[in-house]
Scaffold this active site. Structure first.
Site, mmCIF file in Angstrom:
data_model
loop_
_atom_site.group_PDB
_atom_site.id
_atom_site.type_symbol
_atom_site.label_atom_id
_atom_site.label_comp_id
_atom_site.label_asym_id
_atom_site.label_seq_id
_atom_site.Cartn_x
_atom_site.Cartn_y
_atom_site.Cartn_z
ATOM 1 N N LYS A 36 21.617 34.718 93.493
ATOM 2 C CA LYS A 36 22.717 34.935 94.446
ATOM 3 C C LYS A 36 23.775 35.910 93.954
ATOM 4 O O LYS A 36 24.507 36.463 94.765
ATOM 5 C CB LYS A 36 23.356 33.601 94.827
ATOM 6 C CG LYS A 36 24.099 32.914 93.703
ATOM 7 C CD LYS A 36 24.502 31.514 94.112
ATOM 8 C CE LYS A 36 25.277 30.833 93.003
ATOM 9 N NZ LYS A 36 25.304 29.383 93.179
ATOM 10 N N ARG A 131 30.566 18.295 96.090
ATOM 11 C CA ARG A 131 30.282 19.489 96.884
ATOM 12 C C ARG A 131 29.254 19.035 97.910
ATOM 13 O O ARG A 131 29.497 18.054 98.598
ATOM 14 C CB ARG A 131 29.843 20.665 96.005
ATOM 15 C CG ARG A 131 30.185 22.018 96.660
ATOM 16 C CD ARG A 131 29.795 23.218 95.818
ATOM 17 N NE ARG A 131 28.347 23.433 95.790
ATOM 18 C CZ ARG A 131 27.753 24.458 95.176
ATOM 19 N NH1 ARG A 131 28.477 25.347 94.534
ATOM 20 N NH2 ARG A 131 26.440 24.590 95.195
HETATM 21 C C1 LIG Z 1 24.771 28.793 92.178
HETATM 22 C C2 LIG Z 1 23.871 27.646 92.267
HETATM 23 C C3 LIG Z 1 22.970 27.396 91.231
HETATM 24 C C4 LIG Z 1 22.916 28.232 89.966
HETATM 25 O O1 LIG Z 1 24.048 28.000 89.175
HETATM 26 P P1 LIG Z 1 24.185 28.635 87.715
HETATM 27 O O2 LIG Z 1 25.325 27.907 87.113
HETATM 28 O O3 LIG Z 1 24.441 30.082 87.908
HETATM 29 O O4 LIG Z 1 22.912 28.376 87.008
HETATM 30 C C5 LIG Z 1 22.107 26.319 91.378
HETATM 31 N N1 LIG Z 1 22.131 25.541 92.480
HETATM 32 C C6 LIG Z 1 22.980 25.743 93.497
HETATM 33 C C7 LIG Z 1 22.946 24.829 94.674
HETATM 34 C C8 LIG Z 1 23.892 26.804 93.420
HETATM 35 O O5 LIG Z 1 24.740 27.007 94.428
#
Ligand SMILES: *Cc1c(COP(=O)(O)O)cnc(C)c1O
Length: 356
Positions: A36, A131
């Site tokens: 992302k 969340r």
């Molecule tokens: C952004 C995100 C991740 C990845 O997080 P990192 O800390 O960059 O590894 C994993 N799962 C969800 C739902 C996210 O939004």
């Protein structure tokens, strides 16, 4: 080469992804590579895929579309709950989406029937970070509803910690997710392919705990891209922390007083002048980069250079004894916030570096 630019070293990203796939694989955990922060870059998608990451996860359907249309062969997972207004795109381009709302599941099912497709669902469970996620007590009912919906396939369960509130993944909350997976399987006589325990913040738990239980997947972004974990921002042994570099160019370099003069009001971004102590005259340089290009607070400068302040388009640094002439370049290590903003700023060029 023009500046500012993000230099992305694909060999280092490959090494990081490959190392994590191997370490977690030894514990029975697969890696979903989270893209992302990378705006759907096909080069990065391919780099992760070739390092053994079979599933890519992104929070934005537009990024998934970009990777798909570029021919990415990986399974695509939408890891942020879909928007009702985007269900058609979700069913068309994502194989799996993460969900917590019944209205979304119904809309996805309708759309999947219309397009004559099957769409995979991971149900997200709330385990304390507040969340996304279904409250654990409501999970059975959500599964029951989902199983009635045509063209949807329950792929598994997931949870996300350490994002909104910094709740740490540990033996207790991970055991709770495992127990929920067991309960759902027994209750409904099905088997869940995916039990996704979380993000880069889960690494310490996953690599250090006695028993990972039912957890068989983690979704990793920051650990792959920056080589560090998000709970304490420690670097991870054996990974590159400099795969991504932000380069900016000097547009003014002068000896100036360390303190401003004249009557002081607010500065461009509402904060007063930083209360630095008077250190006499310093060698001050201005770099052509600012809040519009990145998060200046998240930049780690090279040794000997200190960041003094920033506005929309200017970053002011004390270059100490390393004089930086106009036209020279300074290289920074960005944190996650600085990296994402640079990646998504149209003013910052992206340069993929690959030695082959
Ligand atoms: C952004 C995100 C991740 C990845 O997080 P990192 O800390 O960059 O590894 C994993 N799962 C969800 C739902 C996210 O939004």
């Amino acid at each position: 080469m023009s500046a500012p630019r993000l230099e992305i070293d694909l060999d280092k990203l490959h090494h990081n992804a490959h190392t994590l796939v191997a370490r977690l694989g030894a514990r029975g955990i697969s890696v979903t590579g989270v893209t992302k922060a990378m705006m759907g870059s096909p080069e990065i998608a391919y780099t992760l895929f070739s390092a053994g990451v079979n599933t890519l996860g992104d929070s934005r359907i537009s990024n998934i579309e970009t990777m798909r249309l570029a021919g990415a062969a990986a399974t695509m997972s939408l890891i942020r709950s879909p928007m009702l207004s985007q269900v058609e795109r979700v069913v068309r381009y994502a194989d799996i989406s993460f969900n917590s709302e019944p209205a979304l599941l119904r809309a996805l099912s309708n759309e999947a029937q219309r397009l004559n497709r099957r769409h995979g669902v991971v149900l997200m469970v709330e385990l304390g970070d507040l969340r996304e996620g279904i409250m654990p007590g409501d999970l059975e009912q959500s599964v029951r509803e989902l199983l009635y919906l045509p063209n949807l396939v329950l792929k598994g369960l997931g949870t996300n910690l350490a994002c909104r509130s910094g709740v740490t993944p540990d033996e207790r909350n991970m055991a709770e997710l495992s127990a929920l997976a067991d309960t759902i399987e027994a209750k409904f006589g099905l088997s869940l392919d995916i039990v996704s325990g979380g993000n880069s913040a889960n690494l310490a738990w996953a690599l250090g705990c006695r028993d990972v239980g039912r957890i068989n997947n983690l979704r990793l972004g920051e650990a792959i891209l920056l080589g560090c974990e998000p709970l304490h921002r420690q670097s991870i042994e054996g990974l590159h922390t400099d795969a991504i570099t932000l380069v900016a160019e000097v547009i003014e370099s002068k000896v100036k007083p360390s303190q401003p003069w004249g009557e002081l009001g607010q500065s461009a971004f509402g904060t007063g002048a930083p209360a630095t102590t008077d250190t006499g005259h310093i060698t001050q340089a201005i770099l052509a980069i600012g809040e519009q290009d990145t998060d200046p607070q998240g930049l780690h400068p090279p040794d000997g250079i200190k960041i003094l302040g920033a506005s929309s388009d200017h970053l002011i640094v004390n270059t100490g004894s390393c004089y930086q002439p106009v036209g020279s370049e300074v290289r920074f290590r960005p944190n996650y916030s600085a990296m994402v903003r640079a990646m998504t700023s149209p003013y910052v060029e992206k340069v993929m570096v690959e030695r082959g």
